[in-house]
Design a protein around this motif. Structure first.
Motif, mmCIF file in Angstrom:
data_model
loop_
_atom_site.group_PDB
_atom_site.id
_atom_site.type_symbol
_atom_site.label_atom_id
_atom_site.label_comp_id
_atom_site.label_asym_id
_atom_site.label_seq_id
_atom_site.Cartn_x
_atom_site.Cartn_y
_atom_site.Cartn_z
ATOM 1 N N MET A 204 28.772 -2.425 -26.178
ATOM 2 C CA MET A 204 29.651 -2.379 -25.022
ATOM 3 C C MET A 204 29.612 -3.710 -24.285
ATOM 4 S SD MET A 204 29.074 1.465 -23.469
ATOM 5 C CE MET A 204 30.672 1.484 -22.645
ATOM 6 N N ARG A 205 30.608 -3.907 -23.426
ATOM 7 C CA ARG A 205 30.695 -5.100 -22.600
ATOM 8 C C ARG A 205 30.965 -4.677 -21.161
ATOM 9 N NH1 ARG A 205 32.237 -10.587 -22.617
ATOM 10 N NH2 ARG A 205 33.464 -11.135 -20.769
ATOM 11 N N ILE A 206 30.202 -5.228 -20.225
ATOM 12 C CA ILE A 206 30.430 -4.967 -18.813
ATOM 13 C C ILE A 206 31.796 -5.541 -18.439
ATOM 14 C CG2 ILE A 206 29.627 -5.447 -16.469
ATOM 15 C CD1 ILE A 206 27.790 -3.571 -18.006
ATOM 16 N N PRO A 207 32.618 -4.805 -17.690
ATOM 17 C CA PRO A 207 33.973 -5.292 -17.359
ATOM 18 C C PRO A 207 33.952 -6.615 -16.591
ATOM 19 C CG PRO A 207 33.731 -2.952 -16.827
ATOM 20 C CD PRO A 207 32.369 -3.450 -17.163
ATOM 21 N N ASP A 208 34.927 -7.463 -16.885
ATOM 22 C CA ASP A 208 35.092 -8.708 -16.139
ATOM 23 C C ASP A 208 35.263 -8.407 -14.650
ATOM 24 O OD1 ASP A 208 34.939 -10.467 -18.287
ATOM 25 O OD2 ASP A 208 37.055 -10.221 -18.771
ATOM 26 N N GLU A 209 34.790 -9.310 -13.838
ATOM 27 C CA GLU A 209 34.879 -9.250 -12.378
ATOM 28 C C GLU A 209 33.781 -8.398 -11.750
ATOM 29 O OE1 GLU A 209 37.300 -11.051 -10.073
ATOM 30 O OE2 GLU A 209 36.806 -12.080 -11.927
ATOM 31 N N MET A 210 33.038 -7.631 -12.541
ATOM 32 C CA MET A 210 31.907 -6.922 -11.961
ATOM 33 C C MET A 210 30.834 -7.927 -11.561
ATOM 34 S SD MET A 210 32.516 -3.705 -11.773
ATOM 35 C CE MET A 210 34.217 -4.125 -11.418
ATOM 36 N N GLU A 211 30.186 -7.693 -10.420
ATOM 37 C CA GLU A 211 29.160 -8.601 -9.926
ATOM 38 C C GLU A 211 27.762 -7.996 -9.971
ATOM 39 O OE1 GLU A 211 30.406 -9.790 -6.041
ATOM 40 O OE2 GLU A 211 32.144 -10.930 -6.770
ATOM 41 N N VAL A 212 27.689 -6.657 -10.035
ATOM 42 C CA VAL A 212 26.391 -5.972 -10.036
ATOM 43 C C VAL A 212 26.397 -4.884 -11.109
ATOM 44 C CG1 VAL A 212 24.751 -4.604 -8.687
ATOM 45 C CG2 VAL A 212 26.108 -6.389 -7.559
ATOM 46 N N ILE A 213 25.331 -4.840 -11.899
ATOM 47 C CA ILE A 213 25.090 -3.695 -12.782
ATOM 48 C C ILE A 213 24.168 -2.773 -12.016
ATOM 49 C CG2 ILE A 213 24.248 -2.907 -15.019
ATOM 50 C CD1 ILE A 213 24.807 -5.664 -16.129
ATOM 51 N N ILE A 245 21.350 -7.619 -11.741
ATOM 52 C CA ILE A 245 21.063 -6.400 -12.498
ATOM 53 C C ILE A 245 20.012 -5.646 -11.701
ATOM 54 C CG2 ILE A 245 20.305 -5.404 -14.684
ATOM 55 C CD1 ILE A 245 21.073 -7.999 -16.057
ATOM 56 N N GLU A 246 20.371 -4.463 -11.202
ATOM 57 C CA GLU A 246 19.475 -3.735 -10.318
ATOM 58 C C GLU A 246 18.363 -3.033 -11.096
ATOM 59 O OE1 GLU A 246 21.801 -1.108 -7.887
ATOM 60 O OE2 GLU A 246 22.306 -2.712 -6.485
ATOM 61 N N SER A 247 17.318 -2.658 -10.369
ATOM 62 C CA SER A 247 16.202 -1.933 -10.970
ATOM 63 C C SER A 247 16.690 -0.678 -11.689
ATOM 64 C CB SER A 247 15.191 -1.531 -9.893
ATOM 65 O OG SER A 247 14.611 -2.670 -9.302
ATOM 66 N N TYR A 248 16.131 -0.452 -12.861
ATOM 67 C CA TYR A 248 16.421 0.735 -13.668
ATOM 68 C C TYR A 248 17.881 0.809 -14.118
ATOM 69 C CZ TYR A 248 11.988 1.818 -11.477
ATOM 70 O OH TYR A 248 10.704 1.743 -11.025
ATOM 71 N N ALA A 249 18.565 -0.332 -14.120
ATOM 72 C CA ALA A 249 19.936 -0.350 -14.636
ATOM 73 C C ALA A 249 19.965 0.086 -16.098
ATOM 74 C CB ALA A 249 20.537 -1.739 -14.496
ATOM 75 N N PHE A 250 18.927 -0.300 -16.843
ATOM 76 C CA PHE A 250 18.778 0.104 -18.243
ATOM 77 C C PHE A 250 17.454 0.858 -18.362
ATOM 78 C CE2 PHE A 250 21.419 -3.631 -18.151
ATOM 79 C CZ PHE A 250 22.388 -3.414 -19.116
#
Length: 381
Positions: A204-213, A245-250
């Protein structure tokens, strides 16, 4: 603080680092209950339980001293229809099990993170404001659902999705599904994965323009059998627009083997435990692959011929009224100029250059999933 009212059972309890003042039980018969000022926490089953439900309380008013509410604090309040929440609450994990009179509920404006709002079928309408940046994918399940059973997913085409949570969020235009993710378009944050297509080598790819996971965007803690392997993420590509990338994002992404970031590593903040309990990716993300190109640098005084031609090409695309994401621009530029390689980070810099240096009215449209000109614009070089 006066806790002499015999209708309230209130005790001091060191439940955390600080000592809490806990409302343990309400034993009165009022229809409107005003919790005493000074209470900081409301315990589970403070008003009723399955064997002895509360049949009188219709409205509960919290003081602004309350900073924590246990999940089952209001469960089995059969007549409850309204709650006035404390302004200190920024997280909500609440069950309305046994609250059959509750038909409509609004998430408090102070709440930015939601664990769950478990509900009876009678609670058909939930209003969500636009500032939620963390939410569990199972947030709005019904009380009779099985939370650890993937029958909670509904098959839409060939994809499995958390439909109840999705339906609630999409009532607010601040939320959208983009490229397999539920996102907050205002805060440019991914909330959770919506695409659970059963695909081996899942990429998968994170959508363009997103600033935070966001926290728990990928949470695979409940995948615990071979039958679940096809749902697991194996490779993720992160665009340069992502800065955090926030804590526990993955969490528990045991099969995740490759994380590619298309930007400058110095500009990416990775919170502690962002890759918590991942077997192949380090907890702090130290083995992420960074692919930012250092060539084709820009100076204030001069543009390279190649860059100039790219800017003109992109301008003509937008001038024609087209909506194009970075991947589409990359493909067309490579084809038009016969390039064997052109990085997404270069496309990002080109767009920023047009917008920042030439005041080009470039914006990303989440509905059309692409960049475009918001008004007529002539490029003068």
């Amino acid at each position: 603080m006066n806790f002499n009212d015999p209708d309230f059972v209130i005790r001091a309890c060191k439940c955390s680092v600080q000592e809490d003042v806990v409302l343990c039980f309400y034993r009165g018969k009022a229809t409107v209950v005003r919790i005493p000022d000074g209470v900081t926490m409301i315990a589970d089953y403070a008003f009723g339980n399955k064997s002895e439900p509360n049949t009188t309380v219709q409205k509960i008013i919290m003081p602004d001293t309350v900073n924590w509410v246990e999940t089952d604090a209001f469960s089995y309040c059969q007549a409850l229809t309204d709650i006035k929440f404390s302004k200190l609450l920024d997280f909500l994990c609440l069950s309305f099990e046994g609250c059959d009179a509750m038909t409509e509920f609004s998430i408090p404006e102070t709440v930015k993170s939601i664990g769950c709002v478990r509900r009876e079928r009678s609670l058909a309408k939930i209003h969500v404001h636009g500032d939620i940046t963390n939410i569990n994918e199972r947030a709005f399940l019904f009380a009779d659902s099985q939370p650890c059973d993937y029958t909670r997913l509904e098959l839409i085409g060939d994809k499995w999705c958390h439909q109840e949570t999705i339906k609630v969020l999409l009532e607010n235009p601040a939320y959208a599904i983009i490229d397999g993710f539920m996102v907050n378009t205002i805060h440019k944050t991914t909330l959770f994965r919506t695409d659970f297509g059963f695909i081996y080598d899942n990429e998968m790819r994170i959508p363009d323009e997103m600033e935070v996971i966001g926290n728990e965007t990928f949470d695979e803690s409940e995948f615990d059998s071979d039958e679940d392997d096809g749902f697991r993420i194996r490779k993720i590509t992160i665009p340069e627009s992502v800065k955090k990338i926030e804590s526990y994002a993955f969490s528990y992404c045991d099969f995740l083997a490759e994380v590619i970031y298309e930007g400058n590593p110095a500009k990416l903040e990775i919170e502690d435990s962002a890759f918590s309990d991942c077997k192949l990716i380090h907890n702090n993300g130290s083995n992420i692959i960074f692919t930012e190109e250092t060539s084709d640098s820009i100076t204030d005084s001069k543009l390279s011929n190649m860059k100039l031609e790219r800017l003109v090409f992109i301008h003509h695309c937008f001038q024609q009224g087209r909506y194009m994401n970075k991947n589409q621009l990359q493909a067309e530029l490579m084809r038009h100029f016969g390039l064997a390689k052109l990085g997404i980070s270069t496309i990002t810099r080109d767009l920023e250059f047009l917008r920042d240096r030439f005041d080009a009215p470039i914006e990303y449209d989440f509905y059309h999933k692409g960049y475009h000109y918001t008004e007529e614009f002539e490029l003068t070089l």
